[in-house]
Every structure is written in structure tokens, then in C-alpha cells.
Design a protein around this motif. Sequence first.
Motif, PDB file in Angstrom:
ATOM      1  N   VAL A 174       0.851  -1.196   0.000  1.00 45.32           N
ATOM      2  CA  VAL A 174       0.000   0.000   0.000  1.00 45.32           C
ATOM      3  C   VAL A 174       0.884   1.241   0.000  1.00 45.32           C
ATOM      4  N   ILE A 175       0.564   2.188  -0.892  1.00 47.05           N
ATOM      5  CA  ILE A 175       1.197   3.508  -0.888  1.00 47.05           C
ATOM      6  C   ILE A 175       0.139   4.472  -0.380  1.00 47.05           C
ATOM      7  N   ASP A 176       0.388   5.075   0.782  1.00 44.87           N
ATOM      8  CA  ASP A 176      -0.559   6.046   1.343  1.00 44.87           C
ATOM      9  C   ASP A 176      -0.232   7.410   0.747  1.00 44.87           C
ATOM     10  N   ASN A 177      -1.129   7.897  -0.108  1.00 44.33           N
ATOM     11  CA  ASN A 177      -0.898   9.144  -0.832  1.00 44.33           C
ATOM     12  C   ASN A 177      -1.664  10.311  -0.221  1.00 44.33           C
ATOM     13  N   SER A 178      -1.956  10.243   1.092  1.00 46.87           N
ATOM     14  CA  SER A 178      -2.734  11.322   1.696  1.00 46.87           C
ATOM     15  C   SER A 178      -1.853  12.414   2.293  1.00 46.87           C
ATOM     16  N   GLY A 179      -0.543  12.214   2.267  1.00 45.94           N
ATOM     17  CA  GLY A 179       0.380  13.232   2.814  1.00 45.94           C
ATOM     18  C   GLY A 179       0.973  14.092   1.718  1.00 45.94           C
ATOM     19  N   THR A 180       2.237  14.464   1.906  1.00 46.53           N
ATOM     20  CA  THR A 180       2.932  15.327   0.924  1.00 46.53           C
ATOM     21  C   THR A 180       3.496  14.468  -0.206  1.00 46.53           C
ATOM     22  N   MET A 181       3.887  15.127  -1.294  1.00 45.52           N
ATOM     23  CA  MET A 181       4.529  14.452  -2.429  1.00 45.52           C
ATOM     24  C   MET A 181       5.806  13.759  -1.958  1.00 45.52           C
ATOM     25  N   GLU A 182       6.533  14.416  -1.047  1.00 40.82           N
ATOM     26  CA  GLU A 182       7.802  13.858  -0.545  1.00 40.82           C
ATOM     27  C   GLU A 182       7.537  12.539   0.186  1.00 40.82           C
ATOM     28  N   GLU A 183       6.460  12.530   0.984  1.00 41.29           N
ATOM     29  CA  GLU A 183       6.128  11.311   1.737  1.00 41.29           C
ATOM     30  C   GLU A 183       5.744  10.171   0.794  1.00 41.29           C
ATOM     31  N   THR A 184       4.991  10.514  -0.259  1.00 43.68           N
ATOM     32  CA  THR A 184       4.617   9.497  -1.247  1.00 43.68           C
ATOM     33  C   THR A 184       5.860   8.986  -1.958  1.00 43.68           C
ATOM     34  N   SER A 185       6.726   9.912  -2.349  1.00 43.65           N
ATOM     35  CA  SER A 185       7.947   9.572  -3.063  1.00 43.65           C
ATOM     36  C   SER A 185       8.838   8.638  -2.226  1.00 43.65           C
ATOM     37  N   GLU A 186       8.897   8.911  -0.944  1.00 44.90           N
ATOM     38  CA  GLU A 186       9.687   8.079  -0.025  1.00 44.90           C
ATOM     39  C   GLU A 186       9.154   6.642   0.006  1.00 44.90           C
ATOM     40  N   GLN A 187       7.821   6.515   0.056  1.00 42.66           N
ATOM     41  CA  GLN A 187       7.200   5.182   0.068  1.00 42.66           C
ATOM     42  C   GLN A 187       7.459   4.446  -1.250  1.00 42.66           C
ATOM     43  N   VAL A 188       7.442   5.204  -2.364  1.00 43.87           N
ATOM     44  CA  VAL A 188       7.707   4.598  -3.678  1.00 43.87           C
ATOM     45  C   VAL A 188       9.155   4.116  -3.734  1.00 43.87           C
ATOM     46  N   ASP A 189      10.081   4.910  -3.184  1.00 46.25           N
ATOM     47  CA  ASP A 189      11.497   4.498  -3.132  1.00 46.25           C
ATOM     48  C   ASP A 189      11.650   3.172  -2.388  1.00 46.25           C
ATOM     49  N   LYS A 190      10.967   3.069  -1.244  1.00 49.74           N
ATOM     50  CA  LYS A 190      11.060   1.838  -0.431  1.00 49.74           C
ATOM     51  C   LYS A 190      10.435   0.656  -1.175  1.00 49.74           C
ATOM     52  N   LEU A 191       9.314   0.908  -1.824  1.00 48.88           N
ATOM     53  CA  LEU A 191       8.647  -0.137  -2.601  1.00 48.88           C
ATOM     54  C   LEU A 191       9.580  -0.628  -3.704  1.00 48.88           C
ATOM     55  N   TRP A 192      10.203   0.325  -4.402  1.00 47.92           N
ATOM     56  CA  TRP A 192      11.107  -0.006  -5.500  1.00 47.92           C
ATOM     57  C   TRP A 192      12.245  -0.891  -5.016  1.00 47.92           C
ATOM     58  N   SER A 193      12.820  -0.547  -3.858  1.00 43.90           N
ATOM     59  CA  SER A 193      13.944  -1.340  -3.362  1.00 43.90           C
ATOM     60  C   SER A 193      13.506  -2.759  -2.958  1.00 43.90           C
ATOM     61  N   ARG A 194      12.226  -2.913  -2.578  1.00 43.71           N
ATOM     62  CA  ARG A 194      11.727  -4.262  -2.266  1.00 43.71           C
ATOM     63  C   ARG A 194      11.446  -5.075  -3.538  1.00 43.71           C
ATOM     64  N   LEU A 195      10.998  -4.379  -4.594  1.00 42.66           N
ATOM     65  CA  LEU A 195      10.579  -5.081  -5.815  1.00 42.66           C
ATOM     66  C   LEU A 195      11.706  -5.315  -6.813  1.00 42.66           C
ATOM     67  N   VAL A 196      12.633  -4.354  -6.873  1.00 41.53           N
ATOM     68  CA  VAL A 196      13.698  -4.439  -7.891  1.00 41.53           C
ATOM     69  C   VAL A 196      15.039  -4.722  -7.205  1.00 41.53           C
ATOM     70  N   PRO A 197      15.523  -5.935  -7.342  1.00 42.60           N
ATOM     71  CA  PRO A 197      16.768  -6.311  -6.621  1.00 42.60           C
ATOM     72  C   PRO A 197      17.982  -5.534  -7.125  1.00 42.60           C
TER      73      PRO A 197
END
Length: 197
Positions: A174-197
Motif C-alpha cells: 500500500v502507498i498512502d498518498n494522503s500526505g505530501t509528495m515527498e512522503e509518497t515519493s519516499e514510500q515509492v522508493d522503499k517499494l522499488w527497493s523491495r521489488l527491484v533487486p
Amino acid sequence: MNIGLTGGIATGKSTVSSMLIRKGALLVDADIIAREVMLPGHPVLAAVAAHFGQDIIQADGQLDRKKLGEVIFNDPEERLALNGITHPAIRQEIRRQMAEYEAAYPDRLVVVDIPLLYESELQTLFEKVVAVYVPREKQIERLMERDKITEEQALARLNSQMDIEQKKSMADEVIDNSGTMEETSEQVDKLWSRLVP
């Protein structure tokens, strides 16, 4: 690897998919495919006009989305009828594009953006499903602002989809997009590191 990206209306799926593309993901966009099957001359548009009547077609041959929307957002049976006409063609094209990307770029992450992923029961196509989430009140607020519509119209649209809380509970990520763009971007970075070895 492929992932299904979903969420509700006005949760910010496009924002998240753009962030993933900038990181190197390839995108299959169900909304674009859904628009393409409704272009003049496409057999799907002809079938939709045959069911809903020619008055949903403008003089230039284009679909009158507003007219069709008024029907389907207020009548669940007509919405199911529309989905029955359009979804098989959309699914076929999604599968074709996914297969093409996976063959040509086996090392890239393929993101398939499907707003109605769970409603269409397409989750089995993907290794993981990522839901973009904002609370319902925020969804209503953003939708009214984005589409310049009343709260009643916004609710009719939201009620035509599975509740966002349900999508959130079913998703693998889940990406919680209810905060700032920076917060969303941070979650996407973490997701990317989990998905792309």
C-alpha cells in the motif's frame, strides 16, 4: 516482474505510476486502453452504441463520455452491461502489452495501472498488487475539486467502485498518498527497493 497498480478514483495512481516510470518501470495503462477501444471505428464503441443508443455518440463520431457517465454511474445494471462489452477487449490488450514488455525487457519492472483491478478480478495476472490509498473523505474532496462536480456526483462515482478500505486490505503493498509528495515519493522508493533487486 509485473505488478498491478490500483486504487480508487482520485487516490493518485497516476502520480505513483509516474514515479515508478521515472525509476525505470514500464507502464501498461488500462485507462488509455479503455479510451482507445472507445475511439470512432473501434468495434467496441459500435457495440456500446448498439446497447446504449446512438445519442451517446457525438456528431463527430466521438463518444459522449458525460452522457454515458450519467447512465452508468446511476444504474448498476447498465454499468455491468458496459463492463461486459468493454472489459474483454481491454483485458486482451493488457495481456498483449504485458507479454510484449516481458519478452523485450525481461529485467524491467512492468507496472499495470488498472483502477478496477479487483472489481474485474484481475489480481491473478500479477506477482504483486499495489494499492494507492487515501481516506474516503479525501477522495471525495479531491474528486470534487479535480472534476468540478458536486458531492452527490462524487459519491455516485465512488459508490460505483469497491470501497478504498477494502482495496487497501486486499493489496500486497500500500502507498498512502494522503500526505505530501515527498512522503509518497519516499514510500515509492522503499517499494522499488523491495521489488527491484
